[in-house]
Motif scaffolding. Structure first.
Motif, PDB file in Angstrom:
ATOM      1  N   UNK A 184      36.919  14.745 100.191  1.00  0.00           N
ATOM      2  CA  UNK A 184      36.709  15.800 101.030  1.00  0.00           C
ATOM      3  C   UNK A 184      38.004  16.776 100.912  1.00  0.00           C
ATOM      4  N   UNK A 185      39.138  16.555 100.628  1.00  0.00           N
ATOM      5  CA  UNK A 185      40.169  17.349 100.429  1.00  0.00           C
ATOM      6  C   UNK A 185      39.873  18.214  99.122  1.00  0.00           C
ATOM      7  N   UNK A 186      39.369  17.529  98.052  1.00  0.00           N
ATOM      8  CA  UNK A 186      38.996  18.297  96.725  1.00  0.00           C
ATOM      9  C   UNK A 186      38.062  19.279  96.954  1.00  0.00           C
ATOM     10  N   UNK A 187      37.056  18.932  97.732  1.00  0.00           N
ATOM     11  CA  UNK A 187      35.904  19.882  97.986  1.00  0.00           C
ATOM     12  C   UNK A 187      36.617  21.062  98.620  1.00  0.00           C
ATOM     13  N   UNK A 188      37.328  20.974  99.831  1.00  0.00           N
ATOM     14  CA  UNK A 188      38.063  21.902 100.502  1.00  0.00           C
ATOM     15  C   UNK A 188      38.720  22.766  99.761  1.00  0.00           C
ATOM     16  N   UNK A 189      39.573  22.151  98.885  1.00  0.00           N
ATOM     17  CA  UNK A 189      40.300  23.008  97.941  1.00  0.00           C
ATOM     18  C   UNK A 189      39.676  23.774  96.894  1.00  0.00           C
ATOM     19  N   UNK A 190      38.502  23.347  96.410  1.00  0.00           N
ATOM     20  CA  UNK A 190      37.815  24.057  95.472  1.00  0.00           C
ATOM     21  C   UNK A 190      37.076  25.083  96.167  1.00  0.00           C
ATOM     22  N   UNK A 191      36.757  25.006  97.571  1.00  0.00           N
ATOM     23  CA  UNK A 191      35.930  26.119  98.179  1.00  0.00           C
ATOM     24  C   UNK A 191      37.212  27.132  98.254  1.00  0.00           C
ATOM     25  N   UNK A 192      38.346  26.799  98.770  1.00  0.00           N
ATOM     26  CA  UNK A 192      39.370  28.005  98.960  1.00  0.00           C
ATOM     27  C   UNK A 192      39.635  28.659  97.881  1.00  0.00           C
ATOM     28  N   UNK A 193      39.887  27.923  96.654  1.00  0.00           N
ATOM     29  CA  UNK A 193      40.063  28.641  95.459  1.00  0.00           C
ATOM     30  C   UNK A 193      38.875  29.624  94.978  1.00  0.00           C
ATOM     31  N   UNK A 194      37.738  29.282  95.297  1.00  0.00           N
ATOM     32  CA  UNK A 194      36.551  30.180  95.021  1.00  0.00           C
ATOM     33  C   UNK A 194      36.581  31.182  96.086  1.00  0.00           C
ATOM     34  N   UNK A 195      36.955  30.991  97.291  1.00  0.00           N
ATOM     35  CA  UNK A 195      36.930  32.232  98.132  1.00  0.00           C
ATOM     36  C   UNK A 195      38.010  33.129  97.885  1.00  0.00           C
ATOM     37  N   UNK A 196      39.203  32.608  97.593  1.00  0.00           N
ATOM     38  CA  UNK A 196      40.288  33.351  97.176  1.00  0.00           C
ATOM     39  C   UNK A 196      40.108  34.227  95.925  1.00  0.00           C
ATOM     40  N   UNK A 197      39.404  33.777  94.779  1.00  0.00           N
ATOM     41  CA  UNK A 197      38.863  34.751  93.684  1.00  0.00           C
ATOM     42  C   UNK A 197      38.063  35.474  94.080  1.00  0.00           C
ATOM     43  N   UNK A 198      37.208  35.410  95.076  1.00  0.00           N
ATOM     44  CA  UNK A 198      36.308  36.500  95.466  1.00  0.00           C
ATOM     45  C   UNK A 198      36.852  37.533  96.134  1.00  0.00           C
TER      46      UNK A 198
END
Length: 463
Positions: A335-349
């Motif tokens: 769950x933490x890995x998914x949240x981190x990946x989602x945050x990184x994606x949103x930051x990049x966007x």
């Protein structure tokens, strides 16, 4: 396409030109067609040595099930013994041959439980293979995109060197007519040296990115292209977490390990129960003597083991409890890995959108400052600073585009969806059940299934 600096007048510039040419020869050995990220992922899947290694480990786990099944069948063995005895009175010698069979008839289900535990271990090992496949494909996607980043950086740094060379010539011309001082020329020369150093660094990063790509994909990078779109992704982190809970190989693996541990506890609790075995034998002395035949039924069980059986049972319970806890921890980690990946994606966007505006504004500012400098209203330093700000914005935009692609595939991996099948790569995938179905019944070497296994193994050896 990488732009090479031309018209060098200094040894350092000539060295940079030769270095860039050498890197291009390494990175693009032929004028092949453009290679997409999909091509890179396919090649990584087909050429990965670590996948081949772990497929073999999975087959070894399959064979343990076959071993357990074979242990429940009759075991037939033979022996031949020649003995020579002598004493002061006489000598004697004899040859004894025997044929014996032994068969476990009943053990209260202990062997069956152990076999089922091994089957769960096979299923867990399959998920480990899926996790490794995800790692291979994610590393390939990262290598592809980082190589593209390095190519773009070299191109951008090369163009920057050419632009600063133009600014240096302009400063020199203005100095010759007395419009600027020697300081302006020195500033341009210093900035040019810095730009050439940055170009050399970018060329070094390109060489390292090419080496990483070759290590992962199994071939030199050709004309790699950046994907025009992102893979299909969930709209929010909650949807991604829901997918991960049902598809992530780590969670599924630990669930099977919990099931295996539960079966091991049940089997350990049967260790005090007796075993019923049947036996049969034929023996002959000197080959021409009378044949002795025997049949037996044996019931055996432990009476006292010094506490070893109780200790083994407690150990199995402790292992089960630890595996249960591991399942809880694995769920939190996924769950933490998914949240981190989602945050990184949103930051990049978000960063990409802001950088687009920065590039537009910096471009307008640079053109304006350069025009004002030609009219004497701005200094050479103002032009160089404006150009540097535009360059930094373009570098940031390239990085955010690459980071967004990498983050999207990292999110797929965190969800458990970064596999050759899920991505529909169009490659022949490894079927882990094919070998298992051939060996699960423990076939004899000289049987139809044994011959089929030989053919499968020969095919695998070719990989």
């Amino acid at each position: 396409m990488i732009l090479l600096p031309g018209g060098a007048r200094m040894f350092g510039r000539k060295f940079a030109e030769l270095s860039c040419a050498a890197i291009l020869m390494l990175a693009t050995p032929s004028l092949a067609a453009a290679e997409s990220l999909r091509d890179s992922l396919r090649n990584a899947y087909k050429n990965s040595g670590i996948l081949v290694q772990n497929r073999a480990l999975l087959r070894a786990a399959d064979e343990k099930v076959a071993d357990a099944v074979a242990a429940l069948r009759p075991v037939i063995s033979w022996s031949s013994r020649f003995a020579h005895a002598y004493s002061d009175a006489a000598n004697s010698e004899g040859l004894t041959t025997s044929l014996n069979a032994k068969w476990l008839l009943y053990d209260f289900g202990s062997s069956d439980l152990q076999t089922e535990a091994l089957k769960e271990t096979v299923l867990a090992t399959r998920q480990s293979l899926v996790a490794i496949e995800q790692n291979v494909l994610l590393r390939a996607a990262t290598a592809h995109m980082n190589y593209r980043r390095s190519v773009e950086f070299v191109s951008l740094r090369s163009a920057n060197v050419e632009l600063i060379e133009q600014e240096l010539r302009a400063a020199q011309d203005r100095f010759d007519v007395g419009e600027v001082t020697r300081t302006d020329v020195a500033l341009a020369e210093a900035r040019l040296a810095s730009a050439r150093a940055s170009l050399a660094s970018a060329q070094g990063e390109l060489a390292k990115a090419a080496a990483e790509y070759h290590a992962v994909v199994g071939r030199e990078p050709g004309d790699l292209v950046t994907p025009s779109s992102l893979p299909e992704l969930p709209k929010d982190a909650s949807a991604a977490i829901s997918t991960a809970r049902s598809h992530h190989p780590e969670l599924i693996r630990v669930k099977h390990e919990v099931a295996a541990a539960e079966l091991a506890v049940k089997a350990s609790q049967l260790a005090y129960r007796p075993r019923l075995e049947a036996g049969a034998g034929l023996s002959n002395v000197d080959l021409d003597g009378e044949v002795t035949r025997s049949l037996s039924l044996t019931v055996s069980g432990p009476v006292y083991s010094g506490g070893a059986i109780a200790s083994a049972s407690r150990s199995a319970i402790a292992q089960r409890d630890a595996t249960r806890a591991r399942l809880h921890v694995a769920g939190l980690e996924v769950e933490q890995t998914v949240r981190n990946a989602f945050v990184v994606l949103e930051v990049a966007r978000s960063t990409g959108e802001a950088t687009d505006r920065q590039i537009e504004a910096a471009g307008v500012a640079f053109r304006g400052v350069r025009e004002e400098a030609s009219l004497g209203a701005r200094t050479t330093l103002d032009v160089l600073n404006a150009e540097q700000e535009l360059l930094d914005a373009r570098v940031s935009r390239i990085s955010t585009q690459i980071d967004e692609q990498i983050a999207s595939y990292s999110l797929l991996a965190a969800m458990g969806k970064l596999t050759a099948t899920a991505l529909d790569l169009g490659v022949k995938t490894y079927d882990p059940s094919e070998y298992y179905n051939l060996v699960k019944s423990a076939p004899r070497a000289k049987s139809k299934q044994g011959a089929a296994l030989d053919r499968v193994l020969k095919g695998l050896a070719g990989n």
